[in-house]
Design a protein around this motif. Sequence first.
Motif, mmCIF file in Angstrom:
data_model
loop_
_atom_site.group_PDB
_atom_site.id
_atom_site.type_symbol
_atom_site.label_atom_id
_atom_site.label_comp_id
_atom_site.label_asym_id
_atom_site.label_seq_id
_atom_site.Cartn_x
_atom_site.Cartn_y
_atom_site.Cartn_z
ATOM 1 N N TRP A 26 70.089 26.125 62.890
ATOM 2 C CA TRP A 26 69.083 26.494 63.864
ATOM 3 C C TRP A 26 67.880 25.536 63.846
ATOM 4 O O TRP A 26 67.509 24.989 64.904
ATOM 5 C CB TRP A 26 68.662 27.967 63.659
ATOM 6 C CG TRP A 26 67.903 28.565 64.808
ATOM 7 C CD1 TRP A 26 67.612 27.968 65.994
ATOM 8 C CD2 TRP A 26 67.343 29.887 64.868
ATOM 9 N NE1 TRP A 26 66.900 28.821 66.793
ATOM 10 C CE2 TRP A 26 66.727 30.022 66.129
ATOM 11 C CE3 TRP A 26 67.317 30.971 63.980
ATOM 12 C CZ2 TRP A 26 66.068 31.191 66.527
ATOM 13 C CZ3 TRP A 26 66.677 32.139 64.374
ATOM 14 C CH2 TRP A 26 66.061 32.248 65.645
ATOM 15 N N PRO A 27 67.280 25.299 62.682
ATOM 16 C CA PRO A 27 66.137 24.366 62.674
ATOM 17 C C PRO A 27 66.490 22.997 63.259
ATOM 18 O O PRO A 27 65.722 22.437 64.033
ATOM 19 C CB PRO A 27 65.777 24.248 61.194
ATOM 20 C CG PRO A 27 66.314 25.458 60.557
ATOM 21 C CD PRO A 27 67.509 25.865 61.337
ATOM 22 N N VAL A 28 67.669 22.478 62.895
ATOM 23 C CA VAL A 28 68.025 21.138 63.373
ATOM 24 C C VAL A 28 68.168 21.147 64.894
ATOM 25 O O VAL A 28 67.691 20.244 65.584
ATOM 26 C CB VAL A 28 69.329 20.632 62.711
ATOM 27 C CG1 VAL A 28 69.818 19.357 63.385
ATOM 28 C CG2 VAL A 28 69.104 20.385 61.236
ATOM 29 N N LEU C 140 62.389 22.001 59.506
ATOM 30 C CA LEU C 140 62.079 23.340 58.999
ATOM 31 C C LEU C 140 60.803 23.874 59.637
ATOM 32 O O LEU C 140 60.681 25.080 59.887
ATOM 33 C CB LEU C 140 61.966 23.311 57.471
ATOM 34 C CG LEU C 140 63.291 23.117 56.753
ATOM 35 C CD1 LEU C 140 63.064 22.866 55.275
ATOM 36 C CD2 LEU C 140 64.196 24.334 56.941
ATOM 37 N N LEU C 141 59.863 22.966 59.897
ATOM 38 C CA LEU C 141 58.623 23.391 60.551
ATOM 39 C C LEU C 141 58.902 24.032 61.900
ATOM 40 O O LEU C 141 58.211 24.959 62.322
ATOM 41 C CB LEU C 141 57.729 22.165 60.776
ATOM 42 C CG LEU C 141 56.597 21.916 59.783
ATOM 43 C CD1 LEU C 141 55.825 20.684 60.192
ATOM 44 C CD2 LEU C 141 55.670 23.125 59.708
ATOM 45 N N TRP C 154 55.326 30.356 57.627
ATOM 46 C CA TRP C 154 55.514 30.036 56.211
ATOM 47 C C TRP C 154 54.942 28.672 55.825
ATOM 48 O O TRP C 154 54.936 28.314 54.655
ATOM 49 C CB TRP C 154 56.998 30.085 55.845
ATOM 50 C CG TRP C 154 57.519 31.474 55.760
ATOM 51 C CD1 TRP C 154 56.836 32.628 56.026
ATOM 52 C CD2 TRP C 154 58.846 31.859 55.372
ATOM 53 N NE1 TRP C 154 57.641 33.708 55.851
ATOM 54 C CE2 TRP C 154 58.881 33.277 55.441
ATOM 55 C CE3 TRP C 154 59.979 31.181 54.985
ATOM 56 C CZ2 TRP C 154 60.023 34.003 55.128
ATOM 57 C CZ3 TRP C 154 61.111 31.908 54.668
ATOM 58 C CH2 TRP C 154 61.135 33.307 54.747
ATOM 59 N N ALA C 155 54.531 27.889 56.824
ATOM 60 C CA ALA C 155 54.004 26.573 56.510
ATOM 61 C C ALA C 155 52.810 26.691 55.572
ATOM 62 O O ALA C 155 52.043 27.646 55.645
ATOM 63 C CB ALA C 155 53.597 25.853 57.792
ATOM 64 N N ASN C 156 52.659 25.706 54.692
ATOM 65 C CA ASN C 156 51.549 25.649 53.743
ATOM 66 C C ASN C 156 51.511 26.821 52.759
ATOM 67 O O ASN C 156 50.452 27.215 52.286
ATOM 68 C CB ASN C 156 50.203 25.562 54.468
ATOM 69 C CG ASN C 156 50.198 24.445 55.484
ATOM 70 O OD1 ASN C 156 50.999 23.518 55.396
ATOM 71 N ND2 ASN C 156 49.297 24.517 56.446
#
Lengths: 269, 325, 292
Positions: A26-28, C140-141, C154-156
């Motif tokens: 999903w992220p990709v 992922l961001l 969830w970043a940082n």
Amino acid sequence: MVRVSTPVRWLLRTVAVGYVFLLVAWPVSLVAVQTFEDGFSNFVGIFSDENTVAALQLTLMVALWAVVINLIFGVTISILLVRYEFPGKRALSALIDIPLSVSPVVVGLALLLVYSGRTGWFGPSIESAGWQVIYDSPGMIMATCFVALPLIIREVVPVLTEIGDDQEQAARSLGASGRQTFLRITLPSIKWAVIYGVVLSLARSLGEFGAVKVVSGNVTGRTQTATLIVEAKYQNFEQTTAYSVAFLLAFVSIACLVVVAFLRPQHEI
Amino acid sequence: MSIDVKNVTKKFGDFVALDDVSVSLPKGQLTALLGPSGGGKSTLLRIIAGLDNADSGSVNIEGTDATRLPPQKRNVGFVFQHYAVFKHMTVAKNVAFGLEIRKRPKSEVERRVKELLELVHLSQFAHRLPSQLSGGQRQRMALARALAVEPSVLLLDEPFGALDAKVRKELRDWLRRLHDDVHVTTVFVTHDQEEALEVADEIVVINNGRVEQVGSPDQLYDEPANDFVMSFLGEVTHLSGISLRPHDIELESAPRLAGGVEGTISRMLRIGFEVRLTVLTVDGEEVSVVVSRTHARSLGIAEGSTVWLTPAAGATVIPRMAAVG
Amino acid sequence: MTSALLGPPADIAGEASTGRPPRRRRTAGPRNTLTPGAGLGLGLAMLWFSLLVLIPLTAIIVTAGEGGWSSYVDVLASDQTWAAVKLTVTQALIVTVVNVVVGTTIAWVLVRDRFWGKSVLDVIIDVPFALPTIVAGLVLLSLYGPQSPLGLEWANTERAVMLALAFVTLPFIVRTVQPVLEELDHDVEEAAASLGATRGTIVRRIILPSLAPAIAAGAALSFARAISEYGSLVLLSGNLPFRTEVVSVRVLSFIENGNTQSAAALASVMLAVALFVIVALDIVQRRVANRG
């Protein structure tokens, strides 16, 4: 063979697929979505940005040099490790794997300590001879070589071991010289392993970030590679450019994977 | 002499593979190096080929000192147990390899390859890859490949060892006939005495890194130099202090001949046309005796019968050595 | 696919080196079979290997030791560094445990299950390995960052560190366990079943013990990779001191401040861990080989 009951099988399957989907797939795919949100213009746009184009060219140049160097070194070392006996062989074969578990930042630091033009062990004398290693492409090539060093060796060694030296001995008994034996017998037998290793090395080299960041100085337009520009653009809030370059890198590396996946099964030895 | 090996010693670490071995192999003959595995026969062959180097001693091939020559300069053909086919080349390319290395003209290479493939009956497979051939076919291809360069000697390392029994027997006959046609000095390694006896003109028996005996199959079988050679070439049993073959014992149901040893049949096993008996003598020896089924029937013997044993006239006998057997 | 790559070190130096039957294996002790040409090749290769790897890594050890023991300890004992070490090791351990469970499960599913799209799953497993680390962070961001479609922020945070480490280490255990599972002898499982073992017992007593060395090897590689990770964290974790700063970032900030000695001191610890992992792997490997 253990037959898992249907509910358990579904549970395991869901865990596996779900985890990989949420963490990777999903992220990709989102990166692709964000790159092409406004059509192709953003993506095409990166090729009109002078610094980005320079970074892409530099990345390609560094990666190609690193792959060529690792190819020659890797094939030589593989043959030496498999076909010859010499003192220190076991230590060497263990040391070859070190780059796999050393942090890229540590790799960069290590090269800096030796080749830095100001304070390095060898740096000042190399610089006085007219060469600059750190903050220039030689250092970046070395850093890339370091991180991708074992990849070709780890592909070639098992194949060389597997095929044994019978064919080489037969060639020698038929009158082939060492060079002829290597070119006509050994190389064709390890061809696919070498190609596989090269593709993997290329993917790894194009994507190297940490080690290159330390030794390159990250000078825009001069020593900034594609991965470094992704970071810089993202932090400058030029996110669309960051995503576009990231997509390009992701596309190339995944293409490498797919190529390899297609190469492998048909030519398994 | 075609191949002269003088005082060759070879060690692998602490293991002595060859211990001061000297043999002379005559020109044009088919010689077998026979012995148990690990006895050093393959090492000797590899040293003749130059694939291994002797620690000391010399190798002379067709009058040239080859001791220090690399394998590619010795002009020997070598056939490996596991064929060592070039997997990425077609059958024809495999056979042509040595000729191409020698930069022979293309037309000559083609002609020679065609001839050889005919010789080994593989013409119709010329353009296949070795992986499409059976084991026996691969070994014939390997043989053609070795013969292509017209070697002064042909060396075969357990050439039929990896093949199943039936193919092995066929190839054995075929090698014998091939040798009668081609007449190249041939040396092959085998641990199968039947193979050696059937195919070879001359046999060199090697054990524990030493040459035990050299001779024709008949000489070896009829006049074995020692217990080892005798037992390696066939079954051996012991009767009153001598070693002899189980079928060389005369068996009588009454003490008719002088010096017969009395015993009781403790076991009787019929295999095809022969009957194998274990006889427990009054001296406490267990003696194996083989007689034909007809003979056994005419004597009317069964387990528990009392019989008398004597060495047959003309039997090969050697005094039994204390240490062996 | 990349099993040879991610797997434990290939046993290159062992006796099996020539792949030939016993004759050669009698070789006792180190021998030298180098021809002049091969010797030259080895010399040149070693020269390059020394210039590229050995001398630079030695430089780290030497530089780390330059200030003496006390300054070495000072670097490692500073609060900020200690927090980074603690965070890195904790998260690396958590991720390794997750990988042991999930990675083994994925390997099992890939080998023993059959469903539509399995071959795609097989290829996706390698994506984290091929993807540039900086891109991994960005990737992922997009799901776990400010514009998350899942509504996750969830970043940082520490979670971001865990996420990044889980992403980059995903292939290790899958790819070490998968080939072992593939080659597992089905007869043994059937034998156990014929002796009355239940499925659970077979998994626990037969399958898992056979996989244990591969799982251990994959876990070691996964842990080593996790504690040395840098690229994927840059954009994702924010590198907040005391909160999301990992060891690699700490080393980099030492370098950027021109404090190479402190950088080398911390780097030497990371090197020691890497070396420990390699040696441990070598031992596991040999033990498995001896088990036959």
